[in-house]
Structures are given as C-alpha cells and as structure tokens.
Design a protein around this motif. Structure first.
Motif, mmCIF file in Angstrom:
data_model
loop_
_atom_site.group_PDB
_atom_site.id
_atom_site.type_symbol
_atom_site.label_atom_id
_atom_site.label_comp_id
_atom_site.label_asym_id
_atom_site.label_seq_id
_atom_site.Cartn_x
_atom_site.Cartn_y
_atom_site.Cartn_z
ATOM 1 N N MET A 84 0.652 -1.191 -0.060
ATOM 2 C CA MET A 84 0.009 -0.123 -0.013
ATOM 3 C C MET A 84 0.942 1.286 0.128
ATOM 4 O O MET A 84 2.012 1.216 0.184
ATOM 5 N N ALA A 108 -8.818 -0.338 -4.126
ATOM 6 C CA ALA A 108 -8.780 -0.943 -2.901
ATOM 7 C C ALA A 108 -9.074 0.045 -1.701
ATOM 8 O O ALA A 108 -9.795 -0.195 -0.831
ATOM 9 N N THR A 158 -12.281 -0.423 0.613
ATOM 10 C CA THR A 158 -12.112 -0.252 2.049
ATOM 11 C C THR A 158 -13.199 0.841 2.427
ATOM 12 O O THR A 158 -13.743 0.647 3.725
ATOM 13 N N ASP A 195 -16.504 -0.593 3.212
ATOM 14 C CA ASP A 195 -16.614 -1.404 4.485
ATOM 15 C C ASP A 195 -16.901 -0.275 5.608
ATOM 16 O O ASP A 195 -17.748 -0.445 6.627
ATOM 17 N N MET A 196 -16.302 0.871 5.604
ATOM 18 C CA MET A 196 -16.370 1.980 6.616
ATOM 19 C C MET A 196 -17.940 2.342 6.496
ATOM 20 O O MET A 196 -18.417 2.953 7.480
ATOM 21 N N ARG A 214 -24.619 1.388 11.818
ATOM 22 C CA ARG A 214 -24.949 0.926 13.139
ATOM 23 C C ARG A 214 -24.785 1.832 14.080
ATOM 24 O O ARG A 214 -24.282 3.019 14.107
ATOM 25 N N LEU A 272 -14.268 2.435 15.553
ATOM 26 C CA LEU A 272 -13.555 1.267 15.319
ATOM 27 C C LEU A 272 -12.363 1.583 16.030
ATOM 28 O O LEU A 272 -11.830 2.632 16.262
ATOM 29 N N ARG A 318 -17.931 -3.095 -5.594
ATOM 30 C CA ARG A 318 -16.878 -3.530 -5.189
ATOM 31 C C ARG A 318 -15.902 -4.178 -6.008
ATOM 32 O O ARG A 318 -16.340 -4.895 -7.134
ATOM 33 N N TYR A 331 -6.696 4.769 7.543
ATOM 34 C CA TYR A 331 -6.642 3.293 7.942
ATOM 35 C C TYR A 331 -5.469 2.654 7.242
ATOM 36 O O TYR A 331 -4.484 2.007 7.694
ATOM 37 N N SER A 332 -5.588 3.004 5.779
ATOM 38 C CA SER A 332 -4.346 2.282 4.803
ATOM 39 C C SER A 332 -3.053 2.660 5.223
ATOM 40 O O SER A 332 -2.260 1.962 5.003
ATOM 41 N N THR A 345 -1.925 2.028 9.311
ATOM 42 C CA THR A 345 -1.528 0.775 9.610
ATOM 43 C C THR A 345 -0.691 0.088 9.055
ATOM 44 O O THR A 345 -0.043 0.540 7.846
#
Lengths: 319, 179
Positions: free
Chosen positions: A1, A18, A22, A25-26, A32, A37, A156, A307-308, A311
């Motif tokens: 990445m 990618a 991602t 997903d976020m 919710r 996270l 996706r 995030y990418s 991390t």
C-alpha cells in the motif's frame, strides 16, 4: 500500500480501487449504533490547516475519531504561524510532540510533497488540498459517490470504466479538478472539461481529457455526471471573465440547462457552492444532486485512506 | 516442501455435520441461533454448517460474516490488511451467536471477533466453532465445537481449502523445510 497520499496522479488503479473498497466497509459501519473502530487507537494525527476549510477539516476529524485516533487540530490563524514561524519549524515542533501522521492543507502547491520528502518528520502525510495542485481525498470521494450511484451494491472491485464525466468551471484554480482528472483516468472514465478559455490552464492539452468551451454542446451527449466547480474568487487576481452574470449564462448550471439534463445525470459539486453563479438552487437541491452524499462519503473515504496509510509496518508499506 | 492431506472431502463433510448436530444439541434446537463466519473461510464454513442444520432440523439459521481486521492487535506489526465486509442479517441482542472460523491457533482472531461483536450488540451467549484446532493458544480461549484436533508445531502451516474458494474440500498440513 502507499506510504503517503499526495496526489491521485501517482495512485495506481489497483490502489485506488482498494481504497474505494475499504471505504465501502467503512460506509457499512455508518449504519450501526456504535460507529467507532479501534484501528488507530493510540495514534496521534495532526490536522495542519494553513487555509480555511469547513467540510474537509471536519470530515477528516470525524474520520479520525471514528477510527479512535487522537486528533490535534492546528490552524494557521491563532498559532505561531501568525508570528512568522516557518512550516519547517512548525513541523519540527510537532515531531517532538510525537505525532504519527500529518494531514495538511496549504495554499502553496507542493507543500505536502515537501513534508513527505524532507527529513523533517518521518510519518505518513495526507494532502488535504495544496494550492492549485491536488486534493486527492476529494477526488476519491467523488469517485466513490459516482461508483456507488453507477454500480450500486455491486460496486466492489470495480472502476468507472466507460463512465462519462463533464467537469465544468474554474479548472485553472481547481485542485479538485486536477485530482479528479487523474483519478477518473486511472479508473477508466472519460472526462470532458468545460470552461471559458481564460480558466483552462496552459498544459491542459497534455491531460487525458477533452477540452470544450461550450457547455451546451458538452451536455448534448449522454453524461453520467456533471461536476460543477466553485468559482474561486479569492484566488482570482485578474479578470478571468467579464462578470458573474455572463459566467452563469455561459458556464453555470442554470435552470434552463438543468431542465435539459437527462434525469439520470448526476449533479456533483465539491462545495462550498456559489448558488446562482456556477449552480442554480433548483439543480443543487434536486433529486439528481448527490452533493450531500459527497459530504457523507467523504468521511468513509478518509477513514479508508487513514486506515490504509497508518496501519501496517512502514518498511513494507513503502511503495 | 512437504504437504500431507489430513482431511479429505468426506472427512470435512462429516465434521461439518457433526458440528451442526452438536450446535443443535447444546442449543436444544435452532431457536435464537445466529451463525457468524470470520472472513474468508470462516464464512464458507458457517454457510456449510447452516446448510447442515437445515438438513437436520429444517430450520434456516441467520447467517452473517464478521470482519475482525480493524480489531486486531497486530495491525501495526504486519503489512496493511484490507478489511472484508461485515454483514449481520439480524439483531444479535439476546441471540446465541456461534462464531465460526476455519483454524483456531493463537486465539487472537477470536479475541478480536469478541471485541467486534461487543460493538454490534449484546448476545446472550457466544460460542465458537472451528474446523481445525491446532493448539498453541496465546490467550485463554477455547472452541466449543471442533471438527478435528490437529497437534502441530508452530513452523507448520495448516491450509483449509473449500470448493467455494479453492476448488477442493481438504485440509493440508505443510511441514515446511526443504523441498
């Protein structure tokens, strides 16, 4: 990445898709009750804003907080910058305070690149808009919005192959346009840029786009999305067009043009809007407008970016 | 490199059926059950177990996937992991959730899954089903339903293959070392 996000020009198609995946997903988290996270717990990110911003700064801050990062907001106003402190000295100070990532907006093109390349600080850098150069997270959220509208739940892994996008307005001053042009090119979309000749920068002929000066002609073909740019009066130090009325008549999304637009054509704007100048209220508030979805999606895309790049081990993530 | 097949297609099928029976037995039927697979192969295994429960009981058990990437404790020690989708079809409050994964090893994935689950709701009971338990736990976690206990050394690799993702149902143990 990737290690830094400085421009969309050096983002590969694979990395871009990618990031968009991602972001999907976020986005699913947004529905919710507990939206947080723990991924960036214990990481400190500084938002270094040398230029005014509402949505980008708040959007980054929301994204950082959703990922449990600690956030330091720095704006040039009210800081030592107004006492004449240089970018280098500010960065060295932040390094000693122990930050793990820098999000920077700066009026000078190339400032984020400078931070990434110099040895002032060795942390990932995200460009949140630099001068008239690039605004990569804006282009990513535009692509995300467009992909979601075009492909729906089946988005996706997909690019924007074959999509037709018309970008209208102040391309000369627009980092949003530059970032979008490169990203849309990587994702396979076809881009037409429409503006008065004075607002098309020299060198645009080397971009992967079709240039037009006639908005009505550009909109006479089927178009998936029309992206209106903000007229950046604050950057205009000379007369680029005679007056606001003439601009709106020639290159604004007026009520007449909006009425002629196919119902499936999406209307986009990076904000803040000059209603009545580049876009009429009827278009901005219509059901074809995805301007507010763009704002919502900005958080998801910025979460994906943070995030990418924040991390993973830095040795491996160097591209 | 030497790889031994320790479970073949029929062994996998028998293990799945037995796990399905055990889940139904300890839950006294299929009421309130939710199966959540951990991507990628846990989701496939969860779907197999759900199908087996349908065969036995005639009940359709809610089936979802629970991605744990963002909850891992090693996010900063490994290359960036791309998250996978989380889909939870029903409210898990007061449900009996069975977490499903292919291999139980250190227990860290399951720890992350428990955290992810806490963010989604408060199940009455959480159970764990795995196809392979290979030992070497680093956390106080155990499985409630195990397809096969497979003593292994840390240098070995256990590969679980399913038709859906790998064209064949099998479990291989890769002893590593010279070829």
């Amino acid at each position: 990445m990737i290690r830094h996000l400085l421009s969309t020009r050096d983002l590969s198609r694979t990395s871009a898709i990618a990031l968009l995946d991602t972001a999907e997903d976020m986005a699913a988290l947004g529905a919710r009750e507990n939206k947080k996270l723990p991924a960036l717990r214990g990481k400190t990110i500084v938002n270094l804003f040398y230029e005014d911003s509402t949505r980008t700064r708040i959007s980054f801050e929301v994204a950082q907080k959703r990922l449990s990062a600690d956030v330091i907001n720095f704006s040039a106003r009210g800081s030592s910058v107004s006492k004449g402190e240089s970018l280098k000295d500010t960065i060295l100070t932040l390094r000693e305070l122990g930050v793990d990532g820098v999000v920077i907006r700066h009026p000078s093109s190339g400032a984020p690149q400078l931070l990434a390349e110099r040895d002032w600080i060795d942390v990932p850098v995200v460009n949140a808009g630099d001068g008239t150069h690039e605004h990569p997270t804006q282009a990513l959220l535009d692509a995300f919005t467009l992909r979601k509208e075009v492909s729906g739940d089946d988005s996706r892994g997909r690019g924007l192959d074959g999509a037709r996008v018309v970008i209208v307005g102040d391309v000369f001053h627009s980092r949003v346009a530059r970032s979008n042009i490169w990203l849309l090119e990587h994702l396979g979309a076809r881009v037409t840029v429409v503006a008065p000749a004075t607002l098309i920068p020299s060198g645009a002929e080397r971009w992967p786009i079709t240039v037009s000066y006639d908005l009505d002609a550009a909109l006479s073909e089927p178009v998936d999305a029309v992206m209106m740019l903000r007229v950046q009066s604050e950057r205009m130090r000379e007369a680029f067009f005679p007056n606001a009325h003439e601009y709106a008549q020639g290159w604004g999304l007026t009520e007449e043009r909006f009425a002629r637009l196919a119902p499936s054509t999406l209307i986009m704007h990076p904000g803040p809007m000059n209603r009545g100048l580049e876009i009429c209220s009827a278009a901005a508030d219509s059901s074809q407008s995805v301007i507010l979805q763009q704002v919502a999606n900005g958080v998801f895309v910025r979460m994906a970016v943070l995030y990418s790049i924040l991390t993973g081990t830095s040795e491996v993530s160097h591209e | 490199m030497t790889a031994n097949t320790v479970m073949q297609s029929a062994d996998v099928a028998r293990a799945v059926t037995r796990i399905a029976h055990e889940i139904l037995e300890s839950n006294r039927g299929s009421d309130n059950l939710v199966l959540l697979g951990i991507p990628t192969r846990g989701v496939t295994l969860a779907a197999r177990i759900a199908a087996a429960i349908f065969e036995i009981d005639g009940a359709t058990v809610p089936l979802g996937s629970l991605d744990v990437t963002m909850y891992r404790d090693d996010l900063h020690d490994n290359p960036m992991r791309e998250p996978a989708p989380t889909t939870v079809p029903v409210d898990i409050d007061q449900a009996t959730v069975v977490l499903v994964d292919d291999v139980l090893y250190s227990g860290r994935t399951v720890r992350a899954a428990l955290d992810a689950l806490t963010d989604l709701g408060r199940p009455d009971i959480v159970r764990l089903a795995v196809l392979i338990d290979r030992g070497h736990r680093e956390l106080p976690i155990r499985a409630d339903y195990v397809g096969k206990n497979l003593p292994s050394s840390p240098g070995e690799r256990i590969n679980v293959c399913f038709v859906e993702t790998d064209d064949v149902d099998a479990v291989d143990i890769d002893r590593g070392g010279s070829s």
